[in-house]
Structures are given as structure tokens and as C-alpha cells.
Scaffold this motif. Sequence first.
Motif, PDB file in Angstrom:
ATOM      1  N   PRO A 158       0.845  -1.203   0.000  1.00 43.43           N
ATOM      2  CA  PRO A 158       0.000   0.000   0.000  1.00 43.43           C
ATOM      3  C   PRO A 158       0.878   1.250   0.000  1.00 43.43           C
ATOM      4  O   PRO A 158       1.833   1.323   0.758  1.00 43.43           O
ATOM      5  N   TYR A 217       0.769   5.595  -0.109  1.00 43.39           N
ATOM      6  CA  TYR A 217       0.047   6.867  -0.111  1.00 43.39           C
ATOM      7  C   TYR A 217       1.068   7.991  -0.058  1.00 43.39           C
ATOM      8  O   TYR A 217       1.753   8.145   0.954  1.00 43.39           O
ATOM      9  N   GLU A 253       4.047   8.320  -1.673  1.00 43.07           N
ATOM     10  CA  GLU A 253       5.320   7.670  -1.349  1.00 43.07           C
ATOM     11  C   GLU A 253       6.297   7.726  -2.509  1.00 43.07           C
ATOM     12  O   GLU A 253       7.057   6.793  -2.722  1.00 43.07           O
ATOM     13  N   ASP A 273      -3.010   4.479  -2.967  1.00 44.13           N
ATOM     14  CA  ASP A 273      -4.200   4.857  -2.206  1.00 44.13           C
ATOM     15  C   ASP A 273      -4.529   6.344  -2.430  1.00 44.13           C
ATOM     16  O   ASP A 273      -4.573   7.132  -1.502  1.00 44.13           O
ATOM     17  N   LYS A 319      -5.414   2.861   4.509  1.00 46.06           N
ATOM     18  CA  LYS A 319      -4.572   1.675   4.346  1.00 46.06           C
ATOM     19  C   LYS A 319      -5.382   0.382   4.400  1.00 46.06           C
ATOM     20  O   LYS A 319      -5.054  -0.584   3.724  1.00 46.06           O
ATOM     21  N   ALA A 364      -6.695  -0.286   1.089  1.00 44.50           N
ATOM     22  CA  ALA A 364      -5.600  -0.657   0.191  1.00 44.50           C
ATOM     23  C   ALA A 364      -5.213  -2.123   0.390  1.00 44.50           C
ATOM     24  O   ALA A 364      -4.998  -2.860  -0.574  1.00 44.50           O
ATOM     25  N   ASP A 386       4.808  -2.656   4.120  1.00 42.78           N
ATOM     26  CA  ASP A 386       4.856  -1.202   3.940  1.00 42.78           C
ATOM     27  C   ASP A 386       5.954  -0.840   2.951  1.00 42.78           C
ATOM     28  O   ASP A 386       6.942  -1.551   2.838  1.00 42.78           O
ATOM     29  N   VAL A 387       5.757   0.297   2.305  1.00 41.54           N
ATOM     30  CA  VAL A 387       6.707   0.681   1.275  1.00 41.54           C
ATOM     31  C   VAL A 387       7.914   1.415   1.880  1.00 41.54           C
ATOM     32  O   VAL A 387       8.931   1.603   1.244  1.00 41.54           O
ATOM     33  N   GLN A 446       9.927  -0.118   6.738  1.00 36.31           N
ATOM     34  CA  GLN A 446       9.808  -0.404   8.174  1.00 36.31           C
ATOM     35  C   GLN A 446       9.457  -1.875   8.385  1.00 36.31           C
ATOM     36  O   GLN A 446       9.540  -2.387   9.491  1.00 36.31           O
ATOM     37  N   ARG A 472       2.611  -5.682  13.531  1.00 34.63           N
ATOM     38  CA  ARG A 472       2.596  -4.924  12.295  1.00 34.63           C
ATOM     39  C   ARG A 472       1.589  -5.562  11.345  1.00 34.63           C
ATOM     40  O   ARG A 472       1.101  -6.662  11.596  1.00 34.63           O
ATOM     41  N   ARG A 517      11.762   4.875   9.107  1.00 35.77           N
ATOM     42  CA  ARG A 517      11.367   5.054   7.715  1.00 35.77           C
ATOM     43  C   ARG A 517      12.567   5.303   6.817  1.00 35.77           C
ATOM     44  O   ARG A 517      13.482   6.015   7.207  1.00 35.77           O
ATOM     45  N   THR A 529       5.606   9.860   8.144  1.00 31.01           N
ATOM     46  CA  THR A 529       4.480   8.985   8.447  1.00 31.01           C
ATOM     47  C   THR A 529       3.167   9.586   7.946  1.00 31.01           C
ATOM     48  O   THR A 529       2.995  10.800   7.942  1.00 31.01           O
ATOM     49  N   LYS A 530       2.252   8.726   7.507  1.00 30.74           N
ATOM     50  CA  LYS A 530       0.975   9.199   6.972  1.00 30.74           C
ATOM     51  C   LYS A 530      -0.103   9.173   8.048  1.00 30.74           C
ATOM     52  O   LYS A 530      -1.265   9.432   7.798  1.00 30.74           O
ATOM     53  N   TRP A 531       0.292   8.772   9.258  1.00 28.00           N
ATOM     54  CA  TRP A 531      -0.690   8.654  10.326  1.00 28.00           C
ATOM     55  C   TRP A 531      -0.508   9.797  11.309  1.00 28.00           C
ATOM     56  O   TRP A 531       0.480   9.857  12.011  1.00 28.00           O
ATOM     57  N   LYS A 567      -5.680  10.552  13.413  1.00 28.80           N
ATOM     58  CA  LYS A 567      -6.055   9.440  12.543  1.00 28.80           C
ATOM     59  C   LYS A 567      -5.911   8.112  13.301  1.00 28.80           C
ATOM     60  O   LYS A 567      -6.750   7.215  13.206  1.00 28.80           O
TER      61      LYS A 567
HETATM   62  N1  UDP Z   1      -0.767   4.158   3.757  1.00 31.57           N
HETATM   63  C1  UDP Z   1      -1.829   4.027   2.860  1.00 31.57           C
HETATM   64  N2  UDP Z   1      -2.926   4.833   3.016  1.00 31.57           N
HETATM   65  C2  UDP Z   1      -3.032   5.751   4.027  1.00 31.57           C
HETATM   66  C3  UDP Z   1      -1.963   5.845   4.951  1.00 31.57           C
HETATM   67  C4  UDP Z   1      -0.849   5.038   4.778  1.00 31.57           C
HETATM   68  O1  UDP Z   1      -1.778   3.204   1.943  1.00 31.57           O
HETATM   69  O2  UDP Z   1      -4.039   6.445   4.103  1.00 31.57           O
HETATM   70  C5  UDP Z   1       0.425   3.291   3.589  1.00 31.57           C
HETATM   71  C6  UDP Z   1       1.752   4.036   3.519  1.00 31.57           C
HETATM   72  O3  UDP Z   1       2.052   4.443   2.210  1.00 31.57           O
HETATM   73  C7  UDP Z   1       2.739   2.992   4.033  1.00 31.57           C
HETATM   74  C8  UDP Z   1       1.913   2.221   5.037  1.00 31.57           C
HETATM   75  O4  UDP Z   1       0.534   2.479   4.728  1.00 31.57           O
HETATM   76  O5  UDP Z   1       3.173   2.113   3.014  1.00 31.57           O
HETATM   77  C9  UDP Z   1       2.232   2.628   6.463  1.00 31.57           C
HETATM   78  O6  UDP Z   1       2.112   4.013   6.610  1.00 31.57           O
HETATM   79  P1  UDP Z   1       3.137   4.862   7.450  1.00 31.57           P
HETATM   80  O7  UDP Z   1       4.528   4.383   7.217  1.00 31.57           O
HETATM   81  O8  UDP Z   1       2.857   6.288   7.154  1.00 31.57           O
HETATM   82  O9  UDP Z   1       2.675   4.500   8.923  1.00 31.57           O
HETATM   83  P2  UDP Z   1       3.601   4.188  10.186  1.00 31.57           P
HETATM   84  O10 UDP Z   1       4.639   3.197   9.731  1.00 31.57           O
HETATM   85  O11 UDP Z   1       4.185   5.495  10.592  1.00 31.57           O
HETATM   86  O12 UDP Z   1       2.664   3.599  11.187  1.00 31.57           O
END
Ligand code: UDP
Length: 311
Positions: A9, A11, A13, A45, A76, A79, A96-97, A100, A158, A202, A207-209, A213
Amino acid sequence: MHTFTVIVPCYNEEETVPIFYEEIIKNDPFFREKELEPEFLFIDDGSRDGTVAQVRALHERDPRVHLISFSRNFGKEAAMYAGLQNARGEYVVIMDVDLQDPPSLLPDMFAALEEGYDSVATRRVTRKGEPPIRSLFARLFYRIMRKISQTEMMDGARDYRLMTRQMVDAILSMGEYNRFTKGIFGWVGFKTKWLEYENVDRSAGSTKWSFWKLFKYSIEGMTAFSTAPLVFSSVIGVTFCILAFVMVIFIIVRKLLFGDPVSGWPSMVCIILFISGIQFFCTGILGQYMAKTYMEVKARPIYLKDEKNCF
Ligand code: UDP
Ligand code: MG
């Protein structure tokens, strides 16, 4: 020759997609050795940056790269669902892309499937590099969830997970709109092995969160996998009824024994405020479940594809 699907997934990126690709293809010798045919399924996404262009460029170079693009940001969860629905593999992994979820763990994970497990999940044992307040709330969330839901949920789990086809099909059979995959994984059961690793930062991007959220996501998790809050509000209701009853008796007895000088207005206001507060709180809990039911009943699609797919 079995197909091995990697669901990614993405978003916004654009920075991390090429880095991820370079890293994941380091597993090519492993794929060859195990006679696996990898497919890399990127789910865009609804990114507003160059993510789609990046993945398309990869698709030109390497036909094993596929892209599904959403019409907007669906989150996510959506996705991951789209990925699972479109995966052709006998084995499927979600990753995750941002690296991580280290792709270098794949051989170890696959070894567990060969031992007879149906899924291999990962959890991070440290949360280094994460804001302390976020870790605190995350820990709290898992502690509460373990108490109030019957579904097994691991702290630090995870979404990085390798599954066999039968587990993927089981997950797909749960077509609910309010998806909380961490709970769904546990709910479907099957033999799961847990691998632990240290948190990795990362590779690039951010981060997208947001905290908000994540907070909403945790409420999602609670309402999706537990009805304990409803029970909790009923218990509060009953407790207050009993309390009120005791008070009534107390006041009657006091009136009969001592007469009743008019007093106690402030305490009365406090009680009214307190109880109406609790009432609103409980109505709120009820409302959460109703809202979820409302969304479920509407049965809207979980995601919508855009045309820009490479499949
Ligand atoms: N992601 C997504 N849609 C969203 C938010 C995040 O597809 O609305 C994807 C994001 O591209 C990544 C993965 O979910 O590949 C984890 O997101 P992120 O690394 O931002 O989260 P964290 O690792 O900080 O929890
Ligand atoms: Mg991340």
C-alpha cells in the motif's frame, strides 16, 4: 511454480517507492531457489504526488510490478483489502513501502510456512524513534483490547504478514466495511507464527498517520471487535440506579428523623451534572455502534479503482 504476491500500500510515497523496489528485488535469489514467481502489487491509495508515475516506470522496467490505483484516499485498510482481492499468489505478503517492514525477513518467514504454519506475523519489540505519547497510547490501546475483545491482538503487531491462500480467502470472506485488519487476522484463526524484530526508521518521507487518525483508528478497532463498551455503559446505568435508590431511602429516613431544612443545592447541581455527563457518554457509545451499523448497512464499496492500472 507458485506465485508469491507482495502487496504494497502506498500513499504519497514517491520517494520511497524506488528505494523499496531496489530492496525487494534483493530477494530474487531466494524466489528462484524456492521456485516462486513473485508479483509486486502496488496499491496507490489516491496519492497526490508522483507515486503512480514511479510505479509505472517500474512496470516498464519489470513486468512483475503491477499497480492498482484508487480514485481517492480510502485508507490503508482499503488498500490492503484491494491487494488481497487482486493477489493471484499462492502465498501473499503485505508490506509497507517505507522499509519499516524489512524485506530481508521474507526467507525466514517463508521457512515457517514450510514448517506448516498458515501465516507468519511480525511484531516490533521496541518503539524507538516513535513519539513517547504515541507509544503510550498504543500500549494502552492493546492492553484495553486484550481485556475487552475475544480476538487475539498482539502489542506492536505490524500488518507485515505472510499468508497462505486459504488464510487470504478466509480474510476476503469478511467483507465488512469497517475493516480493522489487526483484529481480522486474529479472528480468522489458523496457525500463526510470530517473528520479532527491532523497530526500523522510515527509509524516507514521513508517516501518513497523524495522532488523530490513529485515535480514530483505535475507536474503529474497539467497536469492530468488541461490544464491551455497550455492556460497560449498561453497568454504569445499573450502578447509578442502585445508588439513587439508596439515596432515596437515606433522604426519607433523614426527613423522618431530623426534619428537612432546605439545603444541599450545590451538591444537587453536582449530582445532576455528573449524571447527565454519564448519560451523554453512554449515548455516545451507543452512537458509535449505530454509526458503524449505518455504514455497514449502506454496503458501499470499500474502494474504487481509477483507470490508471497496470495489471
Ligand atoms: N498508507 C496508505 N494509506 C493511508 C496511509 C498510509 O496506503 O491512508 C500506507 C503508507 O504508504 C505505508 C503504510 O501504509 O506504506 C504505512 O504508513 P506509514 O509508514 O505512514 O505509517 P507508520 O509506519 O508510521 O505507522
Ligand atoms: Mg511506516
